[in-house]
Each structure stands twice: as C-alpha cells, then as structure tokens.
Design an enzyme around this catalytic site. Structure first.
Site, PDB file in Angstrom:
ATOM      1  N   GLY A 193     -10.873  -2.131  11.950  1.00 48.96           N
ATOM      2  CA  GLY A 193     -11.998  -3.012  11.655  1.00 48.96           C
ATOM      3  C   GLY A 193     -12.533  -3.571  12.964  1.00 48.96           C
ATOM      4  O   GLY A 193     -11.763  -4.025  13.810  1.00 48.96           O
TER       5      GLY A 193
ATOM      6  N   TYR B  26      39.855  20.369   7.221  1.00 48.04           N
ATOM      7  CA  TYR B  26      39.177  19.331   6.447  1.00 48.04           C
ATOM      8  C   TYR B  26      40.201  18.285   6.035  1.00 48.04           C
ATOM      9  O   TYR B  26      41.160  18.584   5.330  1.00 48.04           O
ATOM     10  CB  TYR B  26      38.484  19.906   5.203  1.00 48.04           C
ATOM     11  CG  TYR B  26      37.965  18.805   4.308  1.00 48.04           C
ATOM     12  CD1 TYR B  26      37.018  17.891   4.796  1.00 48.04           C
ATOM     13  CD2 TYR B  26      38.425  18.632   3.010  1.00 48.04           C
ATOM     14  CE1 TYR B  26      36.557  16.847   4.006  1.00 48.04           C
ATOM     15  CE2 TYR B  26      37.971  17.593   2.208  1.00 48.04           C
ATOM     16  CZ  TYR B  26      37.035  16.703   2.719  1.00 48.04           C
ATOM     17  OH  TYR B  26      36.581  15.668   1.949  1.00 48.04           O
TER      18      TYR B  26
ATOM     19  N   ASN C 125      -9.745  -5.606  14.971  1.00 47.81           N
ATOM     20  CA  ASN C 125      -8.825  -6.481  14.249  1.00 47.81           C
ATOM     21  C   ASN C 125      -7.440  -5.834  14.201  1.00 47.81           C
ATOM     22  O   ASN C 125      -7.293  -4.697  13.774  1.00 47.81           O
ATOM     23  CB  ASN C 125      -9.386  -6.677  12.828  1.00 47.81           C
ATOM     24  CG  ASN C 125      -8.399  -7.367  11.906  1.00 47.81           C
ATOM     25  OD1 ASN C 125      -7.541  -8.130  12.347  1.00 47.81           O
ATOM     26  ND2 ASN C 125      -8.539  -7.094  10.608  1.00 47.81           N
TER      27      ASN C 125
ATOM     28  N   ARG D  96      54.644  30.133  -0.199  1.00 46.73           N
ATOM     29  CA  ARG D  96      53.786  31.308  -0.107  1.00 46.73           C
ATOM     30  C   ARG D  96      54.613  32.488  -0.572  1.00 46.73           C
ATOM     31  O   ARG D  96      55.853  32.452  -0.531  1.00 46.73           O
ATOM     32  CB  ARG D  96      53.301  31.504   1.331  1.00 46.73           C
ATOM     33  CG  ARG D  96      54.419  31.725   2.297  1.00 46.73           C
ATOM     34  CD  ARG D  96      53.961  31.797   3.741  1.00 46.73           C
ATOM     35  NE  ARG D  96      55.088  32.113   4.583  1.00 46.73           N
ATOM     36  CZ  ARG D  96      55.322  31.564   5.760  1.00 46.73           C
ATOM     37  NH1 ARG D  96      54.493  30.661   6.254  1.00 46.73           N
ATOM     38  NH2 ARG D  96      56.369  31.934   6.464  1.00 46.73           N
TER      39      ARG D  96
ATOM     40  N   GLN E 239       2.344  -6.849  -6.394  1.00 48.88           N
ATOM     41  CA  GLN E 239       0.910  -6.563  -6.519  1.00 48.88           C
ATOM     42  C   GLN E 239       0.788  -5.324  -7.413  1.00 48.88           C
ATOM     43  O   GLN E 239       1.054  -4.211  -6.972  1.00 48.88           O
ATOM     44  CB  GLN E 239       0.308  -6.292  -5.133  1.00 48.88           C
ATOM     45  CG  GLN E 239      -1.183  -6.048  -5.158  1.00 48.88           C
ATOM     46  CD  GLN E 239      -1.708  -5.556  -3.801  1.00 48.88           C
ATOM     47  OE1 GLN E 239      -0.962  -5.054  -2.966  1.00 48.88           O
ATOM     48  NE2 GLN E 239      -3.012  -5.693  -3.601  1.00 48.88           N
TER      49      GLN E 239
ATOM     50  N   ARG F  17      -2.637   8.301   4.021  1.00 47.85           N
ATOM     51  CA  ARG F  17      -2.864   9.187   5.156  1.00 47.85           C
ATOM     52  C   ARG F  17      -1.571   9.634   5.825  1.00 47.85           C
ATOM     53  O   ARG F  17      -1.572  10.517   6.667  1.00 47.85           O
ATOM     54  CB  ARG F  17      -3.757   8.487   6.202  1.00 47.85           C
ATOM     55  CG  ARG F  17      -5.190   8.343   5.749  1.00 47.85           C
ATOM     56  CD  ARG F  17      -5.949   7.336   6.602  1.00 47.85           C
ATOM     57  NE  ARG F  17      -5.511   5.967   6.309  1.00 47.85           N
ATOM     58  CZ  ARG F  17      -5.972   4.888   6.942  1.00 47.85           C
ATOM     59  NH1 ARG F  17      -6.855   5.014   7.901  1.00 47.85           N
ATOM     60  NH2 ARG F  17      -5.553   3.681   6.617  1.00 47.85           N
TER      61      ARG F  17
ATOM     62  N   ASN G  84      41.196  17.476  -2.033  1.00 53.02           N
ATOM     63  CA  ASN G  84      41.167  16.092  -2.524  1.00 53.02           C
ATOM     64  C   ASN G  84      40.444  15.944  -3.858  1.00 53.02           C
ATOM     65  O   ASN G  84      40.516  14.908  -4.489  1.00 53.02           O
ATOM     66  CB  ASN G  84      40.509  15.179  -1.483  1.00 53.02           C
ATOM     67  CG  ASN G  84      39.123  15.649  -1.100  1.00 53.02           C
ATOM     68  OD1 ASN G  84      38.796  16.825  -1.225  1.00 53.02           O
ATOM     69  ND2 ASN G  84      38.297  14.738  -0.635  1.00 53.02           N
TER      70      ASN G  84
ATOM     71  N   GLY H 289       0.820  -1.219   0.000  1.00 55.75           N
ATOM     72  CA  GLY H 289       0.000   0.000   0.000  1.00 55.75           C
ATOM     73  C   GLY H 289       0.848   1.260   0.000  1.00 55.75           C
ATOM     74  O   GLY H 289       2.053   1.245   0.257  1.00 55.75           O
TER      75      GLY H 289
END
Ligand code: UD1
Ligand code: CA
Length: 481
Positions: A151, A379, A181, A453, A83, A24, A399, A20
């Site tokens: 039910g 990181y 049920n 640098r 199904q 809902r 990376n 199903g």
C-alpha cells in the site's frame, strides 16, 4: 499539571493479524505457519511483540485453518479471536476491537502476521512516536527498493499523511510513490472506534482495508502519523510470495550465523549453515556446513558436528562428535559420544558418555549406556543398554508385535553377536553373550551364553556326471553325521 489531570499511563495490547489464507504462497495451511529456519512465521512475530508487550495482552485474529494455529501456539490460544470469514484486514480489526476494549487497554499495536523479521526496536519506535505525537493512528512506513505489492502512502502538500492506497487501487495519475505501508499500526482504541464503523468494501478487492482507517482519521482532522523506519532496512518486508519467504529466511539465516561467529563458534562454511533462532551453541564447538540445526538444540564446547548433518531439538555434549550425514531428532548425545557417519537418532535416543552409534545405526527411545557400542547397521528401539555393552552389526530389537511396543533391556558388558533379532519384551543379563544370527525370544540370565539358531549341517550333494568328468566337484570334506 496535577496528578488528577494527568492521562493514565497507556496500557497497550498487541494484536496479530493471522486470519488470512495467503493465497499467493501456494501453501495448504495458513501462511503464518510457514517455516523460516524451522520455526513458523508467527514465532518471530510473537517474539518481537512479547519483548514489548506482556504475553497476557497479546491477541491474535485467526481464521483460515485456525485449529493448526491453535495447536502450534497453545500459550496464546486463550486470546485467539475467530474471524469467521476473511473479509480483509479492516474486518480483522473490527472483530478484535470489542475484545481489546473489554480487556481494559487504551491502545493496541497491530501487526500483520507476515512480517517475520520485525524487531522490537521498530515496535518501540512506533509506540514512542504514537504516544508523543498523541496519534489516533500511527503506522510504520518504509521505502523498499521495489514497492510492488505494498500500500502506497500518499501525503498532502504539507507532508501530512492523507491516505494509504493499495496497489490494486492505485491510479496511474497518482504517479510513483516510494513510501509504503509496512502493516504495523499503533491505534488509540477509543478515538478510532467511530471510524472503524465507517470502513467499507468499496475498493478493487472488495475487502475491508485496515489502512482505510488512516484516511478516515486524517479526513476528519484527526491525528494520523506515519513513522518512517529508515534504520530498519529490510526488516519490515512482508512475505506474500514464496520468493519473499526464502529471501526473508536468508536474511534471518545470515543474521543468526553472524551472531554465532561473533560468539566464537567455529563455524566453517557459514554460507551453508542453517541454524534456527532457538539453537544454543557454546563457544569452541566446531561445525561444518552444509548443516542444519533447528528447534531447541544445544551444542556444548568442543563438540564437533561434521557436514551434512541435521540436528533438531537435540543436545550434543562436550567433545561429542557427530559425523557426516547423520540425522538427529529429539536426541541427547552426551560427553565424548560418537555418532555416525550415516546414523539416525530419533526421539528420546540417549547416548551416554563415550558410547557410540556408528554407520547406519538407528536408535529410538533407547539409552546406550556409558562406553557401549553399536557400530554398524543396527536398530535399537525401546531399549536400555547398560555400560560397556557391545551390539553387533545387524542387531535388531524387534520392539513391535503389530499391536504394541515392548522393551528390551541389555545389561552391563553384554555382547550381542551380529545379525541377531531380540524379540521384545526381553532382558539380556549383564555379561551375557548372544551368538551371532540368533533369534532371541526368551530372557538370558546374567553371564550366560545364548544361541538360538539352527545347527549347521554339511551334506554331501549329488554330483552330476559332467562335474565328475571335469574333476572339479570340490567335495573333499567329511559328510555330516
Ligand atoms: C497489507 C496492507 C498494505 C501493506 C502490507 C504490508 C491492507 C489492506 N493492506 O497488504 O497496505 O503495504 O500489508 O505488508 O491491509 N489477515 C487477516 N484477516 C483477513 C485478511 C488478512 O487476519 O481477512 C491477515 C493476514 O493473515 C496477514 C495480514 O492480515 O497476516 C495482512 O494481510 P495480507 O493479505 O498479506 O495484506 P497485504 O496485501 O500484504
Ligand atoms: Ca502481506
């Protein structure tokens, strides 16, 4: 009775109805994949069923977005029954029936896929009573405080079950019925086969109702048995609306938290701890809520996990300390390592003993060797760092070049200065030093110093007349050569 006359032992299959959509629930995917404490609803159903029935005899009816269900549970996919259109629970059973009979079983436990708290105790009781009462069909019933949506079980004057009436088909003259049920059935496949063909869609929802089987059997003088589960309390409650999902989850959460408290886990603020059913906690580990621990996570003794931490599919070693607001997924934190506060460890992040990933550090597919430290704002991805290395604040392993990922290797005792970019693929030798602010794109040999640098130049600048008049030019230093 001789052996020859004896009934063969009942061989029972399991059947989960999971076709199903769950309109809902307002979920885009199948309802049975909605999660409780990190696991899809179906996980719990399979757990309960597999403790009663061997895995190779468990079948599943799938329909709505079935490929998602297949992907989530590949171990059951060989016995998925498709199904095509979801014409109701009765239709789902019709689709499965030939497969079940061909597999050589005599009986089947049918379980709605949306009853996640179901226990094996309830299943065993249903099976036991189904067998002893020689039922053609038996089903579990309960008396919830609010029967809305279920039910209703109608019994005749002598108390025998006559039929199950779905709420939408209930007539006011049928009055208040509190027995409902639960959607769990025990079915004699052969004896119910003729009735299956007689199910119809003549009801308020225009669907084939599995519960109609009860009525057909009873009306024909067959044996329909209702097994009322007084003991189970709320474990048979279905999930049809979001609030029921949350309520079931809360019940499950409480159950798991109590289980660990009973086993000497120091769990502070237990009302705000969300621990999934697959997590393993050792006595003496110390956790503080609010926190979340999901998947196949494991936390060893004397490990400490502070509040506002999420841990999924991760292992935390003895005496490790995960500080507040850290996020771990697929990570391994070994003995006495420290994480956070505010750290993020992604898949295959490994922190070896006594290493450290501090605040605002992200680690992915990388090993931080014993005693190595990345304390601030770094990181480290696709990398392996040896032992005793120091990764400065703001160090980034670059990376990814836009097409592929590349690895960075950092040797034992290396020192990576602050704010460096390590452009992978790259190898930094043991005891090498990288100057702060460098962009390193060539490997650095063992024990070398690498600085990449621009050299700093201090230049005298032109000073305006006003600054001069004010006398605060600040230029007292020496001009660069
Ligand atoms: C069902 C019972 C109801 C019972 C309740 C208990 C019927 C008609 N009613 O109602 O008596 O009180 O469960 O929780 O059975 N499914 C399929 N294929 C379909 C339709 C449904 O596989 O064509 C599956 C759903 O995925 C779900 C289960 O069957 O897991 C039950 O369906 P659902 O629509 O939730 O039935 P309820 O209305 O709750
Ligand atoms: Ca339901």
């Amino acid at each position: 009775m001789t052996n020859v006359e004896m009934d063969p032992p009942a061989r029972t299959a399991g059947l989960v109805l999971a076709g199903g959509q769950g309109k809902r629930m307002g979920s885009a995917g199948p309802k049975v994949l909605m999660r409780l404490l990190g696991e899809p609803m179906l996980y719990y159903i399979y757990q309960a069923l597999a403790s009663v029935i061997p895995e190779e005899a468990i079948w599943t009816v799938v329909g709505h977005k079935r490929e998602h269900v297949e992907e989530a549970f590949p171990q059951y996919a060989a016995r998925f029954i498709h199904q095509q259109s979801q014409l109701g629970t009765g239709h789902a059973l019709l689709c499965a029936h030939p497969h079940l009979q061909e597999s050589g079983v005599t009986h089947c436990l049918v379980v709605n896929g949306d009853v996640p708290l179901l226990s094996n105790r309830a299943l065993l009781e249903l099976k036991r009573q189904g067998l002893s009462r020689q039922a053609d069909v038996a089903f579990l019933t309960m008396r919830p405080s609010d029967p809305t949506g279920y039910g209703r079980v109608l019994r005749g004057e002598q108390g025998f079950v006559e039929r199950i009436v779905e709420e939408k088909d209930l007539h006011p003259s049928q009055g208040h019925v509190d027995e409902v049920n639960a959607g769990i059935y025990w079915i004699d496949l052969q004896r119910t086969a003729p009735y299956l063909e007689r199910m119809d869609q003549d009801n308020a929802q225009g669907e084939y109702y599995l519960p109609q089987l009860v009525e057909l059997v009873a009306a024909d003088g067959g044996r329909a048995a209702a097994v009322c589960d007084e003991e189970g309390g709320r474990e048979l409650l279905g999930v049809n609306r979001p609030q029921e999902l949350v309520r079931n989850e809360e019940q499950l959460r409480r159950r798991i938290v109590d289980y660990w408290l009973d086993r000497d886990v120091i769990l502070r603020n237990p009302d705000q701890a969300r621990i999934g059913p697959r997590a393993q906690l050792e006595p003496g580990c110390e956790l503080t809520g609010p926190l979340e621990i999901y998947g196949a996570s494991r936390i060893e003794a004397w490990a400490r996990v502070d509040s506002h931490v999420l841990i999924a599919d991760s292992a935390i070693g003895e005496e490790a300390w995960i500080r507040n607001f850290s996020h771990l997924e697929g990570a391994e934190v070994m003995r006495s390592a420290r994480v956070g506060p505010y750290a993020r460890l992604r898949q295959a992040a490994v922190l070896e003993p006594e290493s450290r990933a501090g605040n605002f550090v992200e680690v992915k597919k990388a090993v931080l060797g014993p005693g190595s430290k990345a304390n601030h704002l770094a990181y480290i991805g696709d990398a392996s760092v040896g032992s005793g290395a120091n990764i400065g604040a703001g160090c980034i392993t670059c990376n990814y070049d836009g097409r592929a990922k590349h690895r960075t290797t950092i040797g034992d005792g290396a020192f990576i200065g602050s704010n460096t970019s390590l452009v992978a693929p790259l190898e930094i030798g043991a005891r090498a030093v990288v100057g702060a602010g460098s962009t390193i794109s060539k490997s650095v040999p063992e024990a070398f110093l690498a600085v990449a640098r621009a050299r700093q130049r201090n230049l005298e600048r032109k000073v305006s007349k006003r600054e001069k008049d004010d006398g605060n030019t600040g230029q007292t230093g020496r001009k660069d050569s």
